[in-house]
Design a protein around this motif. Structure first.
Motif, PDB file in Angstrom:
ATOM      1  N   ALA A 122      38.020  12.563  -0.859  1.00 36.50           N
ATOM      2  CA  ALA A 122      36.961  12.962  -1.796  1.00 36.50           C
ATOM      3  C   ALA A 122      35.920  11.853  -1.910  1.00 36.50           C
ATOM      4  O   ALA A 122      34.707  12.112  -1.880  1.00 36.50           O
ATOM      5  CB  ALA A 122      37.560  13.271  -3.168  1.00 36.50           C
ATOM      6  N   VAL A 123      36.401  10.594  -2.003  1.00 34.09           N
ATOM      7  CA  VAL A 123      35.466   9.474  -2.098  1.00 34.09           C
ATOM      8  C   VAL A 123      34.678   9.334  -0.792  1.00 34.09           C
ATOM      9  O   VAL A 123      33.455   9.176  -0.787  1.00 34.09           O
ATOM     10  CB  VAL A 123      36.224   8.162  -2.422  1.00 34.09           C
ATOM     11  CG1 VAL A 123      35.268   6.978  -2.405  1.00 34.09           C
ATOM     12  CG2 VAL A 123      36.911   8.283  -3.777  1.00 34.09           C
ATOM     13  N   VAL A 124      35.400   9.433   0.330  1.00 34.40           N
ATOM     14  CA  VAL A 124      34.736   9.313   1.632  1.00 34.40           C
ATOM     15  C   VAL A 124      33.647  10.372   1.773  1.00 34.40           C
ATOM     16  O   VAL A 124      32.521  10.081   2.194  1.00 34.40           O
ATOM     17  CB  VAL A 124      35.773   9.450   2.777  1.00 34.40           C
ATOM     18  CG1 VAL A 124      35.066   9.610   4.114  1.00 34.40           C
ATOM     19  CG2 VAL A 124      36.684   8.235   2.806  1.00 34.40           C
ATOM     20  N   MET A 125      33.962  11.604   1.400  1.00 36.18           N
ATOM     21  CA  MET A 125      32.980  12.682   1.562  1.00 36.18           C
ATOM     22  C   MET A 125      31.810  12.516   0.596  1.00 36.18           C
ATOM     23  O   MET A 125      30.682  12.897   0.900  1.00 36.18           O
ATOM     24  CB  MET A 125      33.657  14.040   1.348  1.00 36.18           C
ATOM     25  CG  MET A 125      34.503  14.470   2.521  1.00 36.18           C
ATOM     26  SD  MET A 125      33.523  14.587   4.044  1.00 36.18           S
ATOM     27  CE  MET A 125      34.717  14.043   5.233  1.00 36.18           C
ATOM     28  N   TYR A 126      32.073  11.964  -0.588  1.00 36.14           N
ATOM     29  CA  TYR A 126      30.977  11.701  -1.516  1.00 36.14           C
ATOM     30  C   TYR A 126      30.009  10.694  -0.893  1.00 36.14           C
ATOM     31  O   TYR A 126      28.800  10.901  -0.876  1.00 36.14           O
ATOM     32  CB  TYR A 126      31.515  11.173  -2.850  1.00 36.14           C
ATOM     33  CG  TYR A 126      30.411  10.840  -3.815  1.00 36.14           C
ATOM     34  CD1 TYR A 126      29.852  11.826  -4.620  1.00 36.14           C
ATOM     35  CD2 TYR A 126      29.883   9.549  -3.897  1.00 36.14           C
ATOM     36  CE1 TYR A 126      28.818  11.533  -5.480  1.00 36.14           C
ATOM     37  CE2 TYR A 126      28.848   9.250  -4.747  1.00 36.14           C
ATOM     38  CZ  TYR A 126      28.311  10.250  -5.543  1.00 36.14           C
ATOM     39  OH  TYR A 126      27.269   9.964  -6.382  1.00 36.14           O
ATOM     40  N   VAL A 127      30.583   9.626  -0.357  1.00 36.71           N
ATOM     41  CA  VAL A 127      29.739   8.602   0.274  1.00 36.71           C
ATOM     42  C   VAL A 127      29.000   9.200   1.467  1.00 36.71           C
ATOM     43  O   VAL A 127      27.799   8.987   1.658  1.00 36.71           O
ATOM     44  CB  VAL A 127      30.595   7.391   0.705  1.00 36.71           C
ATOM     45  CG1 VAL A 127      29.773   6.413   1.533  1.00 36.71           C
ATOM     46  CG2 VAL A 127      31.173   6.702  -0.518  1.00 36.71           C
ATOM     47  N   PHE A 128      29.740   9.983   2.254  1.00 37.58           N
ATOM     48  CA  PHE A 128      29.119  10.620   3.414  1.00 37.58           C
ATOM     49  C   PHE A 128      27.915  11.464   2.983  1.00 37.58           C
ATOM     50  O   PHE A 128      26.818  11.322   3.531  1.00 37.58           O
ATOM     51  CB  PHE A 128      30.155  11.498   4.131  1.00 37.58           C
ATOM     52  CG  PHE A 128      29.564  12.445   5.136  1.00 37.58           C
ATOM     53  CD1 PHE A 128      29.125  11.997   6.369  1.00 37.58           C
ATOM     54  CD2 PHE A 128      29.423  13.802   4.842  1.00 37.58           C
ATOM     55  CE1 PHE A 128      28.563  12.865   7.285  1.00 37.58           C
ATOM     56  CE2 PHE A 128      28.865  14.671   5.761  1.00 37.58           C
ATOM     57  CZ  PHE A 128      28.431  14.205   6.979  1.00 37.58           C
ATOM     58  N   LEU A 129      28.104  12.311   1.992  1.00 36.06           N
ATOM     59  CA  LEU A 129      27.034  13.245   1.623  1.00 36.06           C
ATOM     60  C   LEU A 129      25.832  12.540   1.005  1.00 36.06           C
ATOM     61  O   LEU A 129      24.684  12.859   1.330  1.00 36.06           O
ATOM     62  CB  LEU A 129      27.561  14.283   0.630  1.00 36.06           C
ATOM     63  CG  LEU A 129      28.195  15.547   1.191  1.00 36.06           C
ATOM     64  CD1 LEU A 129      28.646  16.451   0.054  1.00 36.06           C
ATOM     65  CD2 LEU A 129      27.215  16.301   2.081  1.00 36.06           C
ATOM     66  N   PHE A 130      26.105  11.595   0.110  1.00 34.50           N
ATOM     67  CA  PHE A 130      25.000  11.078  -0.700  1.00 34.50           C
ATOM     68  C   PHE A 130      24.556   9.669  -0.343  1.00 34.50           C
ATOM     69  O   PHE A 130      23.555   9.191  -0.866  1.00 34.50           O
ATOM     70  CB  PHE A 130      25.379  11.146  -2.181  1.00 34.50           C
ATOM     71  CG  PHE A 130      25.615  12.562  -2.632  1.00 34.50           C
ATOM     72  CD1 PHE A 130      24.557  13.452  -2.745  1.00 34.50           C
ATOM     73  CD2 PHE A 130      26.895  13.014  -2.889  1.00 34.50           C
ATOM     74  CE1 PHE A 130      24.769  14.765  -3.140  1.00 34.50           C
ATOM     75  CE2 PHE A 130      27.112  14.331  -3.285  1.00 34.50           C
ATOM     76  CZ  PHE A 130      26.055  15.201  -3.404  1.00 34.50           C
ATOM     77  N   ARG A 131      25.313   8.992   0.522  1.00 36.29           N
ATOM     78  CA  ARG A 131      24.915   7.623   0.846  1.00 36.29           C
ATOM     79  C   ARG A 131      24.673   7.419   2.346  1.00 36.29           C
ATOM     80  O   ARG A 131      24.131   6.396   2.732  1.00 36.29           O
ATOM     81  CB  ARG A 131      25.992   6.625   0.380  1.00 36.29           C
ATOM     82  CG  ARG A 131      26.174   6.556  -1.117  1.00 36.29           C
ATOM     83  CD  ARG A 131      25.029   5.789  -1.787  1.00 36.29           C
ATOM     84  NE  ARG A 131      25.207   5.704  -3.225  1.00 36.29           N
ATOM     85  CZ  ARG A 131      24.751   6.620  -4.092  1.00 36.29           C
ATOM     86  NH1 ARG A 131      24.099   7.678  -3.648  1.00 36.29           N
ATOM     87  NH2 ARG A 131      24.944   6.473  -5.382  1.00 36.29           N
ATOM     88  N   SER A 132      25.106   8.352   3.185  1.00 31.71           N
ATOM     89  CA  SER A 132      24.973   8.122   4.621  1.00 31.71           C
ATOM     90  C   SER A 132      23.789   8.893   5.188  1.00 31.71           C
ATOM     91  O   SER A 132      23.324   9.876   4.610  1.00 31.71           O
ATOM     92  CB  SER A 132      26.252   8.531   5.353  1.00 31.71           C
ATOM     93  OG  SER A 132      26.254   9.920   5.589  1.00 31.71           O
TER      94      SER A 132
END
Lengths: 365, 508
Positions: A222-232
């Motif tokens: 969940a954290v990885v996907m959050y970073v992926f969506l909004f920070r990458s």
């Protein structure tokens, strides 16, 4: 009071409150709507119970106290939350790209089949290799199953809503075929596969409960996907495609590539959930291995406003509702039909409130 | 022949939010005439007619039809009053036959079965009377565009319409089909009907109409008898507008050739020929304007130059690099910037904050990102900086761009594009839909770039914008470049005629 002579500090107070209020309003709004959805649903549920002659108060008490009774019951909630969070987080990614993947159920089955096939096949592997191998098999199978719908959309403009629903049926029926045919465990009375090799089992983290490492993987993802969506950068490109394909093309962002990426990511998460269910809970493949996790995952993602971190909380909520409804049946003797109706109301209410909030889900004129 | 008044639209006002699309329009139409409604795109012709046939309702004003006030709530009521419109985009169900389309939504639910024979007979009778060659059993999807239009016209006649409105009917027709249509319109008037004919093509209007009303900036500027005017006068009425401003344009000697387009041809997204053998050059220190009524291939030119539309044949070279055949991603890597035509569809992503709009093409490059992750601090800093330099008014870099006015959105787009590394700047509609302040600012910024040695191509339907900025103006008509004119306001009419597909010599 000492300050009141100057008069100024007191005059500032309303402004401070104003700023505080404005600062809180943003986050509050995102909390209020899901909360309202749950309250509306519970109120409807209580009304239904009362109408059918149950003591609504008592039933809800049983439910609320029961689910948080002891370590075991909390572990059971987390166990149910694992697939819901995984699927919900994956669907956040797909929905952010405006890919309406309704096929998480089928992708869950595909992952379960692959995990079983891998998990019964090898001897003499250590758990350090076998466990990741089973997880990988599940994730790849889920991604591959979702990719079919993705390719049909990219090459033939077939609506993924239709194709993913159809693929659900195929995966579910294929599972029935496999456990009654090629994968059937010969001595068993019921159609089921052989048991997975012990080294393929998911390590348990809270013995004697059944809770396994899946919940930790789900939280991490969940954290990885959050970073992926909004920070990458890739996540940014995916969101631009989801909001405006024309702007994406103008900016040189490939629309088909992002469609494939988002649907495969969501499929892999559902497939991984299927692998966890097999290698962590049942250890065998059955006909109805999923009690509808794939569909409930849609509500999980929507309730979270397609935010992967939010999906952790909405996944937990749905797991609690699930445990509670089991208790309603067992302890309070509420018939299953009524329990299903109440669950349905919760999901409808959640989706209803989500439609109010997400413009792209409103029907076009 | 001073005919009897059939229709009076009096003081019609229509607003969409802050946008005024009809500013107190007054239009009178006489019985039994072909009344042309002439004007540039966006002048308000279609809105006015949509009000007349019940699709839109006006905020103010009244309609008097046959001497009685008319209030319309829906197109169906308009049909009851025998007012019907043939839209620019046909309203037919492609997988039904012609006859089935005619009974759709009419009469009882059973007419599809019960009355089909009568419907057939009626269609054949009307088709014969006007020589329309409409076959009732033909599947609509199997018909050509011209045939579908005849089906639409016959549908309106089938409903017994007396006032027929045609919205840009010739836009999709070949010259031969156009001749046939104009002939049909005369026949209809001879038969006692009245026709309102929307067009921006001068020659057709001169050929077929009895009277002309010219629209500009959401108003009818004048109504004249066709016999008492000429194409030259109409062109002036249609395009002539007050001079907004005069910006100083320093005399500059054009430098090296930056962009060279040779024999470029391509098809539109619908597969129709859109650009035909277009050749031109843009040099450093030069702004080349492209004038034309919209829909004459300008959009396709911009899309073809940026890789968003496949090039059928020809060459595009930028500083010696061949661009034809490259994808939009590859063209994003060459030194080119592009201010697109449709801000909302392409230039910006409405639900995203300013920050995430600033990085649209450069999100995966430094300084906005490193190792695959966005550098949010740097992005916010750069956005603030851009907002300051281009006077973008917003509550902050995190504000959603949807909350900004059109002018502020465009300033952000212009600023973003000018911040890219480029030798060639492509602009399609610089000042569309933005206020005077924003117009002045972006025009200044563009002229600065000209002074800095950039090559600029400015596609515009606003002649005023072209006159203010361009060093030379090329006129586009039906996908071809039909003439080059210096930006001299005394030659406005000449441009107007070229834009309308007339050679200036033949009209004189």
């Amino acid at each position: 009071m000492a300050n009141s002579e100057s008069g100024q500090p007191l005059a500032v107070v309303p402004q401070v409150y104003g700023a505080l209020w404005r600062g809180l309003l943003g986050p509050l709004r995102t909390i209020i709507q899901p909360a309202a959805a749950v309250i509306v649903a519970l109120a409807c549920g209580a009304g239904l119970l009362a109408f059918n002659g149950y003591e609504a108060r008592a039933v809800i008490d049983v439910m609320v106290l029961g689910v948080f009774q002891d370590t075991r019951s909390i572990a059971e909630i987390l166990l149910k939350a694992t697939p819901l969070i995984l699927i919900g987080v994956g669907l956040c990614v797909a929905f952010r790209c405006s890919i309406w993947n309704i096929g998480a159920e089928g992708q869950f089955y595909a992952g379960a089949i692959a995990a079983t096939a891998v998990g019964v096949s090898f001897d003499g592997l250590t758990a350090w290799i076998y466990v990741p191998l089973v997880m990988l098999a599940g994730a790849l199978a889920g991604a591959a199953w979702a990719a079919i719908a993705g390719l049909l959309k990219v090459y033939f403009r077939a609506s993924e809503i239709v194709t993913t629903i159809m693929l659900n049926y195929i995966a579910i029926i294929m599972t029935s075929y496999l456990v009654t045919g090629p994968l059937r465990d010969a001595p068993a009375a019921y159609p089921q596969s052989a048991r997975l090799v012990q080294e393929a089992w998911m390590p348990r983290i809270l013995p004697p409960t059944r809770l396994h490492i899946g919940i930790l993987v789900a939280l991490a993802l969940a954290v990885v996907m959050y970073v992926f969506l909004f920070r990458s950068t890739r996540g940014y490109a995916l969101r631009v495609v989801g909001i405006s394909p024309d702007a994406a093309r103008y900016a040189g962002i490939s629309v088909p590539r992002n469609i494939m990426l988002s649907i495969c990511l969501s499929g892999s998460m559902a497939g991984l959930a299927g692998a966890f269910e097999i290698a962590g809970v049942t250890r065998r493949l059955f006909q109805s291995i999923s009690p509808g996790y794939g569909f409930e995952g849609i509500a999980v993602a929507l309730l979270a406003n397609n935010n992967p971190i939010g999906a952790v909380f909405s996944g937990l909520l749905f797991a609690i509702l699930r445990s509670g409804s089991e208790l309603m049946q067992i302890t309070a003797q509420v018939p299953q039909v009524l329990v299903l109706v109440i669950q349905g109301i919760v999901i409808l209410s959640v989706v209803g409130f989500a439609v109010l909030r997400i413009p792209s889900m409103r029907p076009s004129e | 022949m001073a005919g009897k008044q059939l229709l009076l639209m009096d003081g019609i006002h229509k607003r969409f939010g802050p946008l005024i699309v009809s500013a107190g329009v007054t239009l009178d139409v006489e019985e039994n005439e072909i009344h042309a409604l002439l004007g540039e795109n966006g002048a308000g012709k279609t809105v006015l007619m949509s009000i007349l046939c019940g699709v839109l309702s006006p905020n103010e004003g009244q309609i008097v039809f046959k001497g009685r006030p008319l209030k319309l709530g829906s197109p169906r009521e308009a049909i009851k009053h025998r007012i019907g419109m043939v839209h620019q985009h046909f309203m037919l169900v492609p997988n039904l036959t012609v006859a089935e389309n005619y009974v759709l939504g009419q009469g009882s639910p059973f007419s599809m079965i019960r009355d089909m024979r009568a419907v057939h007979a009626r269609i054949l009778e009307l088709s014969d009377r006007y020589g329309l060659d409409v076959e009732p059993d033909a599947l609509v999807s199997s018909l050509s565009v011209g045939e579908q239009q005849r089906v639409e016209i016959l549908k309106v006649l089938y409903h017994g319409i007396e006032l027929l409105i045609l919205d840009e009917p010739t836009a999709v027709l070949t010259p031969q089909e156009t001749d046939r249509l104009l002939h049909l319109l005369r026949q209809l008037v001879a038969d006692g009907k009245t026709v309102i004919f929307i067009s921006h093509k001068l020659d057709e209007v001169m050929r077929v109409s009895d009277r002309v009303s010219v629209m500009r900036d959401a108003k009818v500027v004048r109504t004249v008898k066709t016999s008492e005017t000429n194409a030259r006068e109409l062109a002036r009425m249609m395009v002539g507008r007050d001079v907004l401003m005069d910006l100083p344009r320093a005399p500059l000697e054009p430098g090296r050739v930056v962009l060279s387009v040779e024999h470029l041809s391509c098809d539109s997204e619908a597969g129709l020929p859109a650009l035909r053998d277009v050749s031109f050059e843009v040099r450093a220190n030069e702004i080349v304007g492209i004038a034309g009524v919209s829909g004459n291939g300008q959009s396709e030119l911009a899309l073809a130059l940026t890789g968003l539309l496949p090039v059928a044949s020809g060459n595009v070279t930028l500083d010696g690099t061949q661009l034809a055949g490259l994808s939009s991603y590859e063209i994003n890597q060459v030194p080119m910037a592009h201010i697109p035509e449709d801000r909302h569809r392409m230039g910006i992503v409405l639900p995203l904050p300013l920050t995430e709009n600033v990085i649209l093409q450069r999100f995966d490059k430094p300084p906005f990102s490193s190792r695959g992750l966005l550098d949010l601090n740097e992005i916010t800093k750069q956005t603030r900086d851009l907002m300051r330099r281009f006077k973008v008014k917003a509550s902050g870099p995190g504000d959603r761009i949807r909350n900004l006015s059109g002018g502020n959105q465009q300033k952000l787009v212009v600023g973003r594009e000018l911040d890219r590394r480029f030798d060639f700047l492509l602009i399609n509609q610089l000042t569309r839909g933005i206020d005077i302040g924003a117009t002045e600012l972006v025009m200044h910024k563009i002229l600065e770039q000209r002074g800095a040695g950039k090559a600029i191509l400015l596609i515009s339907t606003e002649l005023e914008e072209l006159f203010t900025l361009s060093d030379r103006i090329l006129v586009m008509y039906e996908g071809r470049l039909v003439g080059e004119i210096p930006p001299d306001r005394s030659r406005l009419e000449e441009i107007g005629l070229l834009m309308a597909g007339k050679s200036p010599l033949s009209a004189a």
